[in-house]
Motif scaffolding. Structure first.
Motif, PDB file in Angstrom:
ATOM      1  N   CYS A  44       0.620  -1.140  -0.403  1.00 39.57           N
ATOM      2  CA  CYS A  44      -0.137  -0.330   0.120  1.00 39.57           C
ATOM      3  C   CYS A  44       0.554   1.227   0.057  1.00 39.57           C
ATOM      4  O   CYS A  44       1.867   1.494   0.470  1.00 39.57           O
ATOM      5  CB  CYS A  44      -1.078  -0.361   1.210  1.00 39.57           C
ATOM      6  N   ALA A  45       0.724   2.133  -0.537  1.00 35.23           N
ATOM      7  CA  ALA A  45       1.384   3.459  -0.460  1.00 35.23           C
ATOM      8  C   ALA A  45       1.078   4.037   0.452  1.00 35.23           C
ATOM      9  O   ALA A  45       0.362   5.336   0.506  1.00 35.23           O
ATOM     10  CB  ALA A  45       0.799   4.420  -1.747  1.00 35.23           C
ATOM     11  N   SER A  46       1.555   4.147   1.733  1.00 37.97           N
ATOM     12  CA  SER A  46       1.606   4.439   2.915  1.00 37.97           C
ATOM     13  C   SER A  46       2.990   4.547   3.983  1.00 37.97           C
ATOM     14  O   SER A  46       3.926   3.608   3.683  1.00 37.97           O
ATOM     15  CB  SER A  46      -0.086   4.486   3.309  1.00 37.97           C
ATOM     16  N   GLU A  47       2.747   5.518   4.705  1.00 40.44           N
ATOM     17  CA  GLU A  47       4.182   5.521   5.314  1.00 40.44           C
ATOM     18  C   GLU A  47       3.885   4.609   5.971  1.00 40.44           C
ATOM     19  O   GLU A  47       5.241   4.415   7.054  1.00 40.44           O
ATOM     20  CB  GLU A  47       4.018   7.558   6.440  1.00 40.44           C
ATOM     21  N   HIS A  48       2.842   3.655   6.805  1.00 34.39           N
ATOM     22  CA  HIS A  48       3.502   2.301   7.321  1.00 34.39           C
ATOM     23  C   HIS A  48       4.227   0.764   6.440  1.00 34.39           C
ATOM     24  O   HIS A  48       5.024   0.604   7.178  1.00 34.39           O
ATOM     25  CB  HIS A  48       1.753   2.049   7.176  1.00 34.39           C
ATOM     26  N   TYR A  49       4.305   1.373   5.443  1.00 33.87           N
ATOM     27  CA  TYR A  49       5.022   0.025   4.156  1.00 33.87           C
ATOM     28  C   TYR A  49       6.169   1.422   3.985  1.00 33.87           C
ATOM     29  O   TYR A  49       7.086   0.351   3.395  1.00 33.87           O
ATOM     30  CB  TYR A  49       4.306  -0.354   3.253  1.00 33.87           C
ATOM     31  N   ILE A  50       6.066   2.465   3.099  1.00 32.76           N
ATOM     32  CA  ILE A  50       7.018   2.538   2.791  1.00 32.76           C
ATOM     33  C   ILE A  50       7.969   4.064   3.589  1.00 32.76           C
ATOM     34  O   ILE A  50       7.101   5.088   3.552  1.00 32.76           O
ATOM     35  CB  ILE A  50       6.604   3.566   0.637  1.00 32.76           C
ATOM     36  N   SER A  51       9.215   4.128   4.047  1.00 26.20           N
ATOM     37  CA  SER A  51      10.227   4.919   4.627  1.00 26.20           C
ATOM     38  C   SER A  51      10.544   5.615   3.723  1.00 26.20           C
ATOM     39  O   SER A  51      10.318   7.005   4.046  1.00 26.20           O
ATOM     40  CB  SER A  51      11.320   4.381   4.726  1.00 26.20           C
ATOM     41  N   ALA A  52      11.031   5.904   1.947  1.00 22.81           N
ATOM     42  CA  ALA A  52      10.908   7.175   1.874  1.00 22.81           C
ATOM     43  C   ALA A  52      11.236   6.605   0.004  1.00 22.81           C
ATOM     44  O   ALA A  52      10.927   5.759  -0.171  1.00 22.81           O
ATOM     45  CB  ALA A  52      12.681   6.955   1.871  1.00 22.81           C
ATOM     46  N   VAL A  53      11.486   7.570  -0.242  1.00 25.33           N
ATOM     47  CA  VAL A  53      10.850   7.880  -2.021  1.00 25.33           C
ATOM     48  C   VAL A  53      11.346   8.738  -3.115  1.00 25.33           C
ATOM     49  O   VAL A  53      12.194  10.389  -2.153  1.00 25.33           O
ATOM     50  CB  VAL A  53       9.011   8.379  -2.514  1.00 25.33           C
ATOM     51  N   LYS A  54      11.728   8.129  -3.583  1.00 23.73           N
ATOM     52  CA  LYS A  54      12.654   9.642  -4.556  1.00 23.73           C
ATOM     53  C   LYS A  54      11.839   9.427  -6.344  1.00 23.73           C
ATOM     54  O   LYS A  54      11.882   8.025  -6.608  1.00 23.73           O
ATOM     55  CB  LYS A  54      14.159   9.161  -4.579  1.00 23.73           C
ATOM     56  N   SER A  55      11.789  10.229  -7.206  1.00 22.12           N
ATOM     57  CA  SER A  55      11.431   9.583  -8.431  1.00 22.12           C
ATOM     58  C   SER A  55      12.827   9.191  -9.381  1.00 22.12           C
ATOM     59  O   SER A  55      13.692   9.310  -8.628  1.00 22.12           O
ATOM     60  CB  SER A  55      11.044  11.142  -8.506  1.00 22.12           C
ATOM     61  N   ALA A  56      12.577   8.647 -10.338  1.00 21.80           N
ATOM     62  CA  ALA A  56      13.303   8.521 -11.458  1.00 21.80           C
ATOM     63  C   ALA A  56      14.671   8.951 -11.809  1.00 21.80           C
ATOM     64  O   ALA A  56      15.633   8.737 -11.836  1.00 21.80           O
ATOM     65  CB  ALA A  56      12.923   7.660 -12.763  1.00 21.80           C
ATOM     66  N   ARG A  57      13.409  10.297 -11.667  1.00 21.47           N
ATOM     67  CA  ARG A  57      14.387  11.211 -11.772  1.00 21.47           C
ATOM     68  C   ARG A  57      16.215  11.797 -10.690  1.00 21.47           C
ATOM     69  O   ARG A  57      17.063  12.479 -11.507  1.00 21.47           O
ATOM     70  CB  ARG A  57      14.112  13.511 -12.187  1.00 21.47           C
ATOM     71  N   GLU A  58      15.594  12.393  -9.468  1.00 22.90           N
ATOM     72  CA  GLU A  58      16.471  11.829  -8.259  1.00 22.90           C
ATOM     73  C   GLU A  58      17.224  10.837  -8.475  1.00 22.90           C
ATOM     74  O   GLU A  58      18.507  10.713  -8.147  1.00 22.90           O
ATOM     75  CB  GLU A  58      15.942  12.060  -7.263  1.00 22.90           C
ATOM     76  N   VAL A  59      16.954   9.265  -8.789  1.00 21.50           N
ATOM     77  CA  VAL A  59      17.999   8.513  -8.849  1.00 21.50           C
ATOM     78  C   VAL A  59      18.872   8.894  -9.823  1.00 21.50           C
ATOM     79  O   VAL A  59      20.112   7.968  -9.607  1.00 21.50           O
ATOM     80  CB  VAL A  59      16.864   7.074  -8.860  1.00 21.50           C
ATOM     81  N   ASN A  60      18.522   8.983 -10.752  1.00 17.46           N
ATOM     82  CA  ASN A  60      19.113   9.038 -12.225  1.00 17.46           C
ATOM     83  C   ASN A  60      20.012   9.905 -12.060  1.00 17.46           C
ATOM     84  O   ASN A  60      21.433   9.746 -12.242  1.00 17.46           O
ATOM     85  CB  ASN A  60      18.839   9.232 -13.240  1.00 17.46           C
TER      86      ASN A  60
END
Length: 65
Positions: A44-60
């Motif tokens: 689920c797209a929630s803070e309960h499961y996901i600790s951090a998010v980066k866009s593809a641009r940030e990763v590249n």
């Protein structure tokens, strides 16, 4: 609430079959905000499961800067 798009990268609090610092690509978003990840997991797209998010641009930018 988190805003996540297909192609973004996420880190999980408890990565099922990997390290928690591993970045997983969001392959697609299914109904009810379920993210299908590059390791096959569905979370689920929630803070309960996901600790951090980066866009593809940030990763590249990190790898090609």
């Amino acid at each position: 609430m988190m805003i996540i798009y297909a192609g973004d990268f996420v880190q999980l609090h408890d990565n099922f079959d990997g390290r928690n610092d591993e970045w997983l690509r969001v392959v697609t978003i299914e109904p009810y905000d379920l993210c299908v990840l590059s390791n096959g997991a569905r979370v689920c797209a929630s803070e309960h499961y996901i600790s951090a998010v980066k866009s593809a641009r940030e990763v590249n930018r990190k790898y090609y800067a």
